[in-house]
Design a protein around this motif. Structure first.
Motif, short mmCIF file in Angstrom:
data_model
loop_
_atom_site.label_atom_id
_atom_site.label_comp_id
_atom_site.label_asym_id
_atom_site.label_seq_id
_atom_site.Cartn_x
_atom_site.Cartn_y
_atom_site.Cartn_z
N UNK A 265 -7.12 -12.26 -10.28
CA UNK A 265 -6.39 -11.07 -10.73
C UNK A 265 -5.71 -10.38 -9.56
N UNK A 266 -6.43 -10.24 -8.46
CA UNK A 266 -5.85 -9.56 -7.31
C UNK A 266 -4.79 -10.42 -6.64
N UNK A 267 -4.90 -11.76 -6.79
CA UNK A 267 -3.86 -12.64 -6.25
C UNK A 267 -2.54 -12.41 -6.97
N UNK A 268 -2.62 -12.20 -8.31
CA UNK A 268 -1.41 -11.91 -9.08
C UNK A 268 -0.78 -10.60 -8.62
N UNK A 269 -1.65 -9.60 -8.41
CA UNK A 269 -1.14 -8.31 -7.94
C UNK A 269 -0.53 -8.44 -6.55
N UNK A 270 -1.19 -9.24 -5.69
CA UNK A 270 -0.67 -9.44 -4.33
C UNK A 270 0.67 -10.15 -4.37
N UNK A 271 0.83 -11.11 -5.30
CA UNK A 271 2.10 -11.83 -5.42
C UNK A 271 3.21 -10.88 -5.83
N UNK A 272 2.87 -9.96 -6.75
CA UNK A 272 3.87 -8.96 -7.17
C UNK A 272 4.26 -8.06 -6.01
N UNK A 273 3.27 -7.70 -5.19
CA UNK A 273 3.56 -6.87 -4.02
C UNK A 273 4.44 -7.61 -3.02
N UNK A 274 4.19 -8.94 -2.88
CA UNK A 274 5.01 -9.72 -1.95
C UNK A 274 6.45 -9.78 -2.42
N UNK A 275 6.66 -9.92 -3.75
CA UNK A 275 8.02 -9.94 -4.28
C UNK A 275 8.71 -8.61 -4.03
N UNK A 276 7.95 -7.52 -4.21
CA UNK A 276 8.52 -6.20 -3.94
C UNK A 276 8.87 -6.05 -2.47
N UNK A 277 7.98 -6.56 -1.59
CA UNK A 277 8.24 -6.50 -0.15
C UNK A 277 9.48 -7.31 0.21
N UNK A 278 9.66 -8.45 -0.45
CA UNK A 278 10.84 -9.28 -0.18
C UNK A 278 12.12 -8.55 -0.57
N UNK A 279 12.08 -7.88 -1.76
CA UNK A 279 13.25 -7.11 -2.18
C UNK A 279 13.52 -5.97 -1.20
N UNK A 280 12.46 -5.32 -0.73
CA UNK A 280 12.63 -4.23 0.23
C UNK A 280 13.23 -4.73 1.54
N UNK A 281 12.81 -5.95 1.93
CA UNK A 281 13.34 -6.55 3.15
C UNK A 281 14.84 -6.78 3.04
N UNK A 282 15.27 -7.28 1.87
CA UNK A 282 16.70 -7.51 1.66
C UNK A 282 17.47 -6.20 1.66
N UNK A 283 16.86 -5.16 1.08
CA UNK A 283 17.52 -3.85 1.07
C UNK A 283 17.64 -3.29 2.48
N UNK A 284 16.56 -3.50 3.30
CA UNK A 284 16.61 -3.01 4.69
C UNK A 284 17.71 -3.72 5.46
N UNK A 285 17.82 -5.04 5.22
CA UNK A 285 18.87 -5.80 5.91
C UNK A 285 20.25 -5.31 5.51
N UNK A 286 20.44 -5.09 4.20
CA UNK A 286 21.73 -4.60 3.72
C UNK A 286 22.03 -3.22 4.29
N UNK A 287 20.99 -2.37 4.35
CA UNK A 287 21.17 -1.04 4.90
C UNK A 287 21.55 -1.11 6.37
N UNK A 288 20.88 -2.02 7.10
CA UNK A 288 21.18 -2.18 8.52
C UNK A 288 22.62 -2.60 8.75
N UNK A 289 23.08 -3.57 7.95
CA UNK A 289 24.47 -4.03 8.08
C UNK A 289 25.44 -2.91 7.73
N UNK A 290 25.10 -2.13 6.67
CA UNK A 290 25.97 -1.02 6.27
C UNK A 290 26.08 0.03 7.37
N UNK A 291 24.94 0.31 8.01
CA UNK A 291 24.96 1.29 9.11
C UNK A 291 25.85 0.80 10.24
N UNK A 292 25.71 -0.50 10.58
CA UNK A 292 26.53 -1.07 11.66
C UNK A 292 28.01 -1.02 11.30
N UNK A 293 28.33 -1.36 10.04
CA UNK A 293 29.72 -1.35 9.62
C UNK A 293 30.31 0.06 9.66
#
Length: 244
Positions: A84-112
């Motif tokens: 059960x906790x593995x499923x929750x951890x997997x969901x958290x990892x997916x959220x972390x991945x999305x946050x990582x992509x948003x941080x990258x996009x934000x970083x590029x936007x700031x540079x631009x």
């Protein structure tokens, strides 16, 4: 159950060997072995990372039972709770991945945005220089490239990125920036020498990756490029995702 027993049981429930778990945590297999035999214990950060990788809570991993009034305390670690906790951890990892992509996009936007502001300023200065009859700098190409990108870890929490830019020489100035910059705590220094650009970055956090971008300007216009994302510097390791 003890921490050692919970660790062994959770690791086996995830089908991991000691070597595989050690690789995920960037530690040695001997460190994992000592945790499981009780010879040593992980620090707070490693304990949190260990719980994430095994898909269990730190309370369950440490054998800490929490009881609600009138209810029976929950068991520490079972195969069912691990699942059960593995499923929750997997969901958290997916959220972390999305946050990582948003941080990258934000970083590029700031540079631009920074590059656009610099471009407007340089254009204004160039117009003034043209009126005075001053010579105009050599225009920058539309596309900037870098080759031979490498990274090394220096003494202290310092990472050094080195690369050969397609544009260099007199009149061209290179700079770099990280996003997020941890409220200005991350320090970035750029050095151009013999056609090789070196970017020194200090105070990079271990558990929150940052994006590194570089910019070249000739005094009137500038070009930017993202070099790497998810840069993390640990006690004995460095990880990063190259973008060029």
């Amino acid at each position: 159950m003890s921490f050692q027993e919970n660790l062994i049981r959770a690791r086996k429930a995830r089908g991991m060997t000691q070597e595989e778990l050690a690789a995920r945590l960037n530690v040695s297999r001997q460190a994992v072995s000592k945790w499981e035999t009780g010879e040593s214990l992980p620090d707070l950060y490693k304990l949190a990372a260990l719980a994430d990788e095994l898909g269990v809570s730190t309370d369950a991993l440490c054998g800490r039972e929490t009881a609600v009034r009138g209810e029976t305390p929950a068991e520490t670690v079972t195969e069912e709770t691990v699942g059960e906790e593995a499923s929750a951890a997997e969901a958290l990892k997916k959220t972390a991945k999305r946050n990582k992509m948003l941080r990258c996009a934000l970083g590029v936007l700031i540079v631009l945005c920074a590059a656009l502001a610099a471009l407007l300023l340089y254009n204004a200065l160039a117009g003034s220089a043209a009126d005075d009859g001053a010579p105009q700098p050599t225009p920058l190409p539309d596309t900037i490239t870098v080759t031979g990108l490498t990274v090394s870890r220096e003494v202290g929490n310092v990472a050094v990125f080195r690369f050969v830019p397609s544009v260099s020489g007199e009149g061209c100035e290179w700079s770099a920036s990280c996003a997020p910059d941890n409220n200005g705590y991350i320090v970035v220094k750029t050095i151009m020498e013999d056609g090789i650009c070196s970017v020194w970055i200090s105070n990079i956090p271990e558990y929150e990756g940052v994006t590194l971008s570089t910019t070249v300007t000739n005094g009137t216009e500038s070009r930017s490029i993202c070099l790497a994302t998810d840069i993390r510097v640990g006690e004995n390791s460095i990880s990063w995702d190259p973008q060029v």
